[in-house]
Design a protein around this motif. Structure first.
Motif, PDB file in Angstrom:
ATOM      1  N   LYS A 226       0.822  -1.207   0.000  1.00  0.00           N
ATOM      2  CA  LYS A 226       0.000   0.000   0.000  1.00  0.00           C
ATOM      3  C   LYS A 226       0.857   1.258   0.000  1.00  0.00           C
ATOM      4  O   LYS A 226       0.510   2.267  -0.625  1.00  0.00           O
ATOM      5  CB  LYS A 226      -0.924  -0.011   1.216  1.00  0.00           C
ATOM      6  N   GLU A 227       2.000   1.207   0.691  1.00  0.00           N
ATOM      7  CA  GLU A 227       2.828   2.404   0.828  1.00  0.00           C
ATOM      8  C   GLU A 227       3.760   2.631  -0.356  1.00  0.00           C
ATOM      9  O   GLU A 227       4.422   3.678  -0.432  1.00  0.00           O
ATOM     10  CB  GLU A 227       3.666   2.314   2.112  1.00  0.00           C
ATOM     11  N   SER A 228       3.827   1.703  -1.293  1.00  0.00           N
ATOM     12  CA  SER A 228       4.760   1.834  -2.414  1.00  0.00           C
ATOM     13  C   SER A 228       4.490   3.092  -3.230  1.00  0.00           C
ATOM     14  O   SER A 228       3.360   3.344  -3.645  1.00  0.00           O
ATOM     15  CB  SER A 228       4.673   0.594  -3.318  1.00  0.00           C
ATOM     16  N   MET A 235       7.675  10.419   3.394  1.00  0.00           N
ATOM     17  CA  MET A 235       7.911  11.364   4.476  1.00  0.00           C
ATOM     18  C   MET A 235       8.148  10.684   5.818  1.00  0.00           C
ATOM     19  O   MET A 235       8.417  11.357   6.819  1.00  0.00           O
ATOM     20  CB  MET A 235       6.753  12.363   4.570  1.00  0.00           C
ATOM     21  N   GLN A 236       8.059   9.362   5.851  1.00  0.00           N
ATOM     22  CA  GLN A 236       8.511   8.626   7.032  1.00  0.00           C
ATOM     23  C   GLN A 236      10.040   8.574   7.063  1.00  0.00           C
ATOM     24  O   GLN A 236      10.628   8.105   8.042  1.00  0.00           O
ATOM     25  CB  GLN A 236       7.943   7.201   7.011  1.00  0.00           C
ATOM     26  N   HIS A 237      10.653   9.059   5.983  1.00  0.00           N
ATOM     27  CA  HIS A 237      12.114   9.057   5.873  1.00  0.00           C
ATOM     28  C   HIS A 237      12.599  10.503   5.696  1.00  0.00           C
ATOM     29  O   HIS A 237      13.356  10.807   4.771  1.00  0.00           O
ATOM     30  CB  HIS A 237      12.537   8.184   4.698  1.00  0.00           C
ATOM     31  N   LYS A 238      12.171  11.372   6.592  1.00  0.00           N
ATOM     32  CA  LYS A 238      12.447  12.811   6.465  1.00  0.00           C
ATOM     33  C   LYS A 238      13.937  13.119   6.432  1.00  0.00           C
ATOM     34  O   LYS A 238      14.386  13.979   5.671  1.00  0.00           O
ATOM     35  CB  LYS A 238      11.790  13.573   7.625  1.00  0.00           C
ATOM     36  N   THR A 364      10.337   0.018  -1.351  1.00  0.00           N
ATOM     37  CA  THR A 364       8.973   0.488  -1.630  1.00  0.00           C
ATOM     38  C   THR A 364       8.917   1.946  -2.066  1.00  0.00           C
ATOM     39  O   THR A 364       7.989   2.340  -2.776  1.00  0.00           O
ATOM     40  CB  THR A 364       8.091   0.307  -0.383  1.00  0.00           C
ATOM     41  N   VAL A 365       9.880   2.761  -1.644  1.00  0.00           N
ATOM     42  CA  VAL A 365       9.885   4.181  -2.034  1.00  0.00           C
ATOM     43  C   VAL A 365      11.261   4.603  -2.553  1.00  0.00           C
ATOM     44  O   VAL A 365      11.573   5.782  -2.588  1.00  0.00           O
ATOM     45  CB  VAL A 365       9.481   5.100  -0.851  1.00  0.00           C
ATOM     46  N   ARG A 366      12.057   3.640  -2.976  1.00  0.00           N
ATOM     47  CA  ARG A 366      13.446   3.960  -3.356  1.00  0.00           C
ATOM     48  C   ARG A 366      13.520   4.869  -4.578  1.00  0.00           C
ATOM     49  O   ARG A 366      14.230   5.885  -4.558  1.00  0.00           O
ATOM     50  CB  ARG A 366      14.226   2.665  -3.598  1.00  0.00           C
TER      51      ARG A 366
END
Length: 458
Positions: A226-228, A235-238, A364-366
């Motif tokens: 879902k988060e991909s 933004m969980q990786h600020k 997932t967000v790379r």
């Protein structure tokens, strides 16, 4: 346990080679198309804008060059989402088609004399398409290379991304140099400048074929999460986003100062003839290109963080004397030596920057994490480099630009010092605890919390 999201099956050596060739060939063509604009604009600037002095026309074309950069964040966002949810391969194929369209559009574009104000408007639209494409290419390409490479050799493999960026610039320069030898300046201004844009459009067809044979590196599991590709998940990786941005701005500004803008700087400010400058820059870029894998091997030995600190230190303290010395010389050989020195400073960061940024994010967000903040930083500082420099020059304070490059380089130096040891805490080979081990977070903790209390301790 490593935090990497690996491919479904390990790649064979042949598959890895095919993958690198597919990424790098497209990278080469995309950047050839993107930079041929910068290198031919000195010939077509007068065709797309009202009559005026050379500096004002170059400012107009430089402004449109910058506009292309300001589409890159949108490209990084859209294609980062596609790469994280539909696959790296399809994202890179679409980006090549888009660059092809922009180049073909410029190649056949009518002039200001033919269609009036519609000419610069069409030029802007074409550059918007190209900017969108390049915004897609960097993030997805860096992600893909990081995922097909192996531990202990990631910087070496990553060096081929910038090697082909430089090769694209070099081919653009060589193409212009050849045209300068076989065509008169009058023919170049009339129609010869269109030839490289046709070449770039045709080359894209070959790249599409090569990229169709590439192995997909994104896993079905990651793509279906879902988060991909989600901005909210990113933004969980600020701290990683902030690092990506601050590392980018100094690197990008420095790179475009010594590559795209240097061509005009040597002609307009130093006074070296344009054909000589083209040959000088081509030779300098050959050396810079050859240096990429060598500096990549160095980074694999001493660590990417160390490479970035060396770059930041040298860029901050040496860019002012380097640019001052280039401006003051009339000798092409001295200018060449100084340009090479500036480019070799950049070689400390170019092989490592893409893989470094990919290491800051989970699979997932790379692609989104690498592409979006990079594109914002590159647009703000890299894309505007030429325009800012020409603006300072037009105001009679050209040396202020040197100080500006140094100051932004200092920000990147601070970021390099504060970044975590990715060999231990990155997502590719470490424990994935980037947020907990970045110096930026620790600095914010010390400022925001009472002595002895840190974020996560509550």
């Amino acid at each position: 346990m490593h935090a990497q999201s690996p491919t479904a099956q390990p790649l064979t050596r042949k598959e890895r080679t095919t993958a690198i060739v597919g990424v790098c060939s497209g990278n080469l063509v995309e950047w050839f198309d993107f930079f041929i604009y910068a290198y031919t604009s000195i010939y077509f600037a007068s065709l797309f804008f009202p009559k005026g002095d050379q500096t004002s026309q170059l400012l107009a074309t430089a402004g449109i060059f910058a506009v292309g950069f300001f589409m890159r964040p949108l490209g990084g966002w859209i294609f980062g989402y596609i790469a994280d949810t539909r696959g790296r391969k399809i994202s890179m194929i679409i980006s090549v088609f888009m660059m092809c369209g922009g180049s073909l559009m410029i190649a056949v574009m009518p002039t200001y004399e033919m269609v009036g104000v519609a000419a610069p408007i069409l030029l802007v639209i074409a550059r918007l398409m190209q900017g969108l494409s390049v915004g897609a290419e960097y993030g997805t390409g860096a992600t893909y290379i990081s995922e097909v490479s192996r531990a202990g050799r990631r910087a070496f493999y990553g060096s081929f991304q910038y090697l082909t960026i430089i090769a694209g610039q070099l081919l653009a320069l060589l193409t212009v140099a050849v045209l300068q030898q076989v065509l008169s300046e009058q023919d170049l201004k009339a129609w010869g400048w269109r030839i490289p844009f046709f070449i770039g459009a045709l080359a894209s067809v070959v790249v599409v074929y090569l990229r169709r044979t590439m192995r997909e590196t994104a896993t079905e599991q990651d793509m279906k999460r879902k988060e991909s590709g989600s901005i909210k998940a990113l933004m969980q990786h600020k701290r990683a986003v902030l690092l990506t941005f601050t590392l980018t701005i100094g690197c990008s500004l420095y790179f475009y100062t010594f590559t795209a803008y240097m061509q005009k700087f040597l002609v307009v400010s130093v006074g070296i003839p344009a054909p000589t400058v083209s040959l000088l820059m081509a030779a300098a870029l050959v050396i810079f290109m050859i240096a990429q894998p060598l500096f990549g091997l160095l980074a694999d030995r001493i660590g990417v963080r160390t490479n970035m600190i060396i770059f930041g230190t040298l860029a901050t303290f040496l860019v002012i004397p380097l640019l001052t010395a280039i401006k003051s010389t009339q000798d092409p050989y001295v200018a060449f030596s100084l340009v090479v020195a500036g480019l070799l400073i950049a070689a400390f960061y170019t092989p490592v920057t893409g893989v470094l940024k990919a290491d800051l994010y989970p699979g997932t967000v790379r692609a989104l994490g690498v592409g979006l903040p990079y594109a914002v930083g590159a647009a703000m500082f890299g894309g505007s480099a030429e325009y800012v420099a020409l603006t300072f020059r037009a105001s009679g304070i050209e040396s202020y630009f040197y100080v500006y490059v140094s100051a932004i380089g200092a920000i990147t130096l601070i970021s390099a010092v504060l970044m975590p040891d990715l060999g231990k805490h990155g997502y590719l080979d470490g424990d994935g605890k980037v947020e907990e081990n970045t110096g930026i977070r620790k600095l914010l903790n010390r400022r925001a919390q009472p002595e002895g209390l840190k974020v996560g301790d509550q």
